[in-house]
Design a protein around this motif. Structure first.
Motif, PDB file in Angstrom:
ATOM      1  N   PRO A 106       0.791  -1.235   0.000  1.00 36.00           N
ATOM      2  CA  PRO A 106       0.000   0.000   0.000  1.00 36.00           C
ATOM      3  C   PRO A 106       0.819   1.278   0.000  1.00 36.00           C
ATOM      4  CG  PRO A 106      -0.080  -1.067   2.150  1.00 36.00           C
ATOM      5  CD  PRO A 106       0.575  -2.034   1.217  1.00 36.00           C
ATOM      6  N   ALA A 107       2.069   1.230   0.450  1.00 34.93           N
ATOM      7  CA  ALA A 107       2.889   2.446   0.441  1.00 34.93           C
ATOM      8  C   ALA A 107       3.391   2.778  -0.953  1.00 34.93           C
ATOM      9  CB  ALA A 107       4.073   2.293   1.394  1.00 34.93           C
ATOM     10  N   GLU A 108       3.336   1.815  -1.867  1.00 28.92           N
ATOM     11  CA  GLU A 108       3.791   2.022  -3.235  1.00 28.92           C
ATOM     12  C   GLU A 108       2.631   2.528  -4.100  1.00 28.92           C
ATOM     13  OE1 GLU A 108       6.844   1.723  -4.096  1.00 28.92           O
ATOM     14  OE2 GLU A 108       7.682   0.625  -2.392  1.00 28.92           O
ATOM     15  N   ASP A 109       2.974   3.254  -5.154  1.00 33.34           N
ATOM     16  CA  ASP A 109       1.954   3.703  -6.098  1.00 33.34           C
ATOM     17  C   ASP A 109       1.773   2.627  -7.163  1.00 33.34           C
ATOM     18  OD1 ASP A 109       0.099   5.233  -7.401  1.00 33.34           O
ATOM     19  OD2 ASP A 109       1.564   6.487  -8.438  1.00 33.34           O
ATOM     20  N   GLY A 110       1.313   1.438  -6.714  1.00 30.33           N
ATOM     21  CA  GLY A 110       1.239   0.300  -7.613  1.00 30.33           C
ATOM     22  C   GLY A 110      -0.127   0.044  -8.205  1.00 30.33           C
ATOM     23  N   PRO A 169      -2.613  -1.062  13.842  1.00 30.61           N
ATOM     24  CA  PRO A 169      -2.233   0.045  12.969  1.00 30.61           C
ATOM     25  C   PRO A 169      -2.565  -0.152  11.484  1.00 30.61           C
ATOM     26  CG  PRO A 169      -0.561  -0.259  14.625  1.00 30.61           C
ATOM     27  CD  PRO A 169      -1.521  -1.406  14.783  1.00 30.61           C
ATOM     28  N   LEU A 170      -2.370  -1.354  10.939  1.00 25.70           N
ATOM     29  CA  LEU A 170      -2.645  -1.523   9.513  1.00 25.70           C
ATOM     30  C   LEU A 170      -4.132  -1.340   9.220  1.00 25.70           C
ATOM     31  CD1 LEU A 170      -1.192  -2.154   6.821  1.00 25.70           C
ATOM     32  CD2 LEU A 170      -1.965  -4.515   7.103  1.00 25.70           C
ATOM     33  N   MET A 221      -9.470   2.880  -0.732  1.00 24.78           N
ATOM     34  CA  MET A 221      -8.658   2.019   0.102  1.00 24.78           C
ATOM     35  C   MET A 221      -7.931   1.030  -0.793  1.00 24.78           C
ATOM     36  SD  MET A 221      -9.636  -0.588   3.245  1.00 24.78           S
ATOM     37  CE  MET A 221     -10.598   0.615   4.155  1.00 24.78           C
ATOM     38  N   HIS A 222      -6.653   0.837  -0.505  1.00 23.60           N
ATOM     39  CA  HIS A 222      -5.841  -0.110  -1.261  1.00 23.60           C
ATOM     40  C   HIS A 222      -6.495  -1.485  -1.234  1.00 23.60           C
ATOM     41  CE1 HIS A 222      -2.435  -2.872  -1.950  1.00 23.60           C
ATOM     42  NE2 HIS A 222      -1.918  -1.876  -2.658  1.00 23.60           N
ATOM     43  N   ASN A 223      -6.405  -2.231  -2.336  1.00 27.50           N
ATOM     44  CA  ASN A 223      -7.158  -3.469  -2.477  1.00 27.50           C
ATOM     45  C   ASN A 223      -6.805  -4.500  -1.403  1.00 27.50           C
ATOM     46  OD1 ASN A 223      -9.091  -5.062  -4.000  1.00 27.50           O
ATOM     47  ND2 ASN A 223      -7.356  -6.351  -4.544  1.00 27.50           N
ATOM     48  N   ARG A 224      -5.526  -4.715  -1.118  1.00 25.52           N
ATOM     49  CA  ARG A 224      -5.184  -5.677  -0.073  1.00 25.52           C
ATOM     50  C   ARG A 224      -5.729  -5.228   1.269  1.00 25.52           C
ATOM     51  NH1 ARG A 224      -2.784 -10.047   1.476  1.00 25.52           N
ATOM     52  NH2 ARG A 224      -2.374 -10.579  -0.698  1.00 25.52           N
ATOM     53  N   ALA A 240       6.534  -3.254   5.648  1.00 30.59           N
ATOM     54  CA  ALA A 240       7.565  -3.651   6.618  1.00 30.59           C
ATOM     55  C   ALA A 240       8.147  -2.471   7.386  1.00 30.59           C
ATOM     56  CB  ALA A 240       8.670  -4.425   5.907  1.00 30.59           C
ATOM     57  N   GLU A 241       8.375  -1.371   6.730  1.00 27.23           N
ATOM     58  CA  GLU A 241       8.938  -0.197   7.403  1.00 27.23           C
ATOM     59  C   GLU A 241       7.873   0.701   8.024  1.00 27.23           C
ATOM     60  OE1 GLU A 241      12.195   0.284   7.927  1.00 27.23           O
ATOM     61  OE2 GLU A 241      12.356  -1.724   7.060  1.00 27.23           O
ATOM     62  N   GLY A 242       6.626   0.343   7.824  1.00 25.33           N
ATOM     63  CA  GLY A 242       5.547   1.152   8.391  1.00 25.33           C
ATOM     64  C   GLY A 242       5.294   2.441   7.648  1.00 25.33           C
ATOM     65  N   THR A 243       5.742   2.539   6.407  1.00 29.55           N
ATOM     66  CA  THR A 243       5.598   3.787   5.640  1.00 29.55           C
ATOM     67  C   THR A 243       4.133   4.172   5.475  1.00 29.55           C
ATOM     68  OG1 THR A 243       7.624   3.238   4.443  1.00 29.55           O
ATOM     69  CG2 THR A 243       6.197   4.941   3.483  1.00 29.55           C
ATOM     70  N   PHE A 244       3.310   3.200   5.122  1.00 29.73           N
ATOM     71  CA  PHE A 244       1.890   3.492   4.938  1.00 29.73           C
ATOM     72  C   PHE A 244       1.233   3.851   6.260  1.00 29.73           C
ATOM     73  CE2 PHE A 244      -2.578   2.222   4.749  1.00 29.73           C
ATOM     74  CZ  PHE A 244      -3.005   2.937   3.635  1.00 29.73           C
TER      75      PHE A 244
END
Length: 476
Positions: A232-236, A321-322, A336-339, A407-411
């Motif tokens: 989710p943190a990526e613009d994918g 948090p997620l 909202m991101h699909n995953r 993993a890094e909590g960016t989102f």
């Protein structure tokens, strides 16, 4: 003198690849473009708040495009059939052209309208365009609608390639002027409080923006789609879903344009388009899908009733948090991101044991891409009661999902600023952080950020026990 024709826009708010518009232009008749807002249509599934905001912006864009092409958009509000017949009478229109949509009530409504028009001597012509394949056109070997996605997708993908999308007309011949509402008087946008700031920052509705979004995705995003789409943190993600829902771009335009992409990425992306089609076909076969589980056993499921837990979920205050970042992304951006849709939905129905219909209605009101078929199909899939559903006993662990896909909590840091300084080791489980780490990050559990409202393992056991009441002993 040729009598005018009405082009009735519904959810085909575009000029390019619009078969109804193209056919009306080809008839040579002067045109009266029309959009009708029926506030009562859909009953319990009337437009949600985020969808109303999008519709306002999309109609403004369509109106400008039609004006530039020579035929202004007429806006009418009221019961759909009555509003349409009034305009026919006022203008002497000899034909009405429209693109089909596929909610249960629109299918029945359009059949009545078609009969009434023909009884009055007015030509009624409806066209496909919202889907790659009309509902009922793809069936299994027994002649029934598919209940499993993979064979449906295979059958859809193996159909002959459709004709290329048609371009927008260069010029429209305007019909007689008709009285029109002003868009602002429809009050589709919020006033006080104005909660749409995040939507305005995140989106540009309209056909031009949709085409630009597709072009940008094909240029910069689709090559990494199958690799990045779960993060989710990526613009994918393509973020085309609201443009698709409102018909600012057609599925055929996307299908054909994606042909230039690498094969693996193209298949992964188009498969998502296939899921959209699958849900639409399911809804056509099961009109009660938004309200009733496709698996009748779930009608006996012992759902809980917990208003405080539901409110915590909607506000992004569950202590996971997620899940909370996902719910805050939804409220802020209408997306909202699909995953994360899977993780957040699973948390509601399995950790909190709250009915999937409550989550379905919340998403309906807050998503800019709220679509009856997709929304109900996806919620039933997560709840384990739909077609080709995820097994109910498969319960997402929000901590492990966060550690794997953020993993890094960016989102999480982006949407939960109160956790922004917390070490990545604890970002998805702040309750496990030592007191010193919490103090250094200015986190006070229960004050600046909530403690978990349920324990994951206890919630899992409760969910499996509930399932056992309708299934017998479930797998562990």
């Amino acid at each position: 003198m040729i009598a005018p024709a009405i082009v009735w826009f519904q959810r085909d708010l575009r000029l390019a690849d619009n078969p109804a518009l193209s056919a009306a232009v080809a008839s040579g008749a002067p045109l009266i473009p029309l959009f009708i807002l029926d506030e009562a249509e859909g009953g319990d599934w009337r437009l949600g708040g985020a969808a109303r905001w999008w519709l306002h912006e999309s109609l403004a864009a369509l109106s400008g495009a039609l004006e530039r092409h020579g035929a202004p958009l007429t806006l009418r509000r009221g019961e759909t059939a009555a509003a349409l017949m009034r305009l026919v009478e006022e203008t002497g229109a000899a034909a009405v052209y429209w693109s089909r949509v596929h909610e249960p009530w629109t299918t029945e409504r359009d059949a009545r309208i078609e009969t009434t028009l023909r009884q009055r001597g007015v030509a009624a012509r409806s066209f496909a365009g919202a889907l790659l394949a009309e509902p009922g056109s793809i069936r299994n070997a027994e002649g029934r609608p598919f209940r499993v996605f993979t064979p449906f997708w295979r059958a859809l993908a193996e159909r002959p390639q459709p004709a290329p999308p048609s371009p927008a007309p260069k010029r429209l011949r305007a019909g007689p002027a008709a009285a029109s509402d002003r868009l602002e008087t429809w009050r589709l946008q919020p006033k006080t409080p104005d909660w749409a700031e995040g939507l305005r920052e995140s989106w540009r509705p309209g056909e031009t923006a949709a085409r630009r979004r597709l072009d940008d995705f094909l240029k910069d995003g689709i090559g990494a789609y199958d690799r990045l789409r779960d993060f989710p943190a990526e613009d994918g993600a393509s973020r085309l879903s609201p443009h698709l829902h409102w018909g600012e771009i057609s599925p055929l335009q996307i299908w054909r344009a994606a042909a230039v992409a690498p094969a693996e990425a193209r298949r992964a992306f188009l498969r998502e388009l296939g899921w959209r089609e699958f849900c639409a076909h399911l809804l056509a076969a099961h009109p009660d899908m938004p309200d009733a589980p496709l698996d009748p056993a779930f009608a006996r499921f012992p759902w809980a009733s917990d208003a405080r837990a539901f409110t915590a979920w909607t506000r992004g205050e569950t202590g996971y948090p997620l899940v909370d970042a996902a719910m805050r992304q939804l409220w802020r951006t209408g997306f909202m991101h699909n995953r994360l849709r899977m993780v957040a939905a699973s948390f509601l129905v399995k950790h909190l044991l709250l009915p999937w219909r409550e989550g379905e209605r919340w998403f309906w009101d807050t998503l800019v891409d709220a679509d009856l078929a997709n929304n109900s199909g996806n919620w039933q899939w997560v709840a384990g009661c739909g077609a080709d559903a995820a097994p109910y006993f498969r319960i997402f662990n929000p901590v492990l999902q966060g550690e794997k896909f953020d993993a890094e909590g960016t989102f999480v840091r982006r949407f939960i600023p109160e956790l922004a300084r917390l070490d990545a080791k604890y970002i998805h489980k702040p309750w496990a952080a030592p007191e010193r780490a919490l103090r250094e990050a200015d986190v006070a559990l229960g004050e600046t950020y909530p403690r978990p409202i349920v324990d994951h393992m206890a919630a899992r056991r409760r969910a499996l026990a509930a399932l056992a009441t309708i299934r017998g002993r479930p797998p562990l």
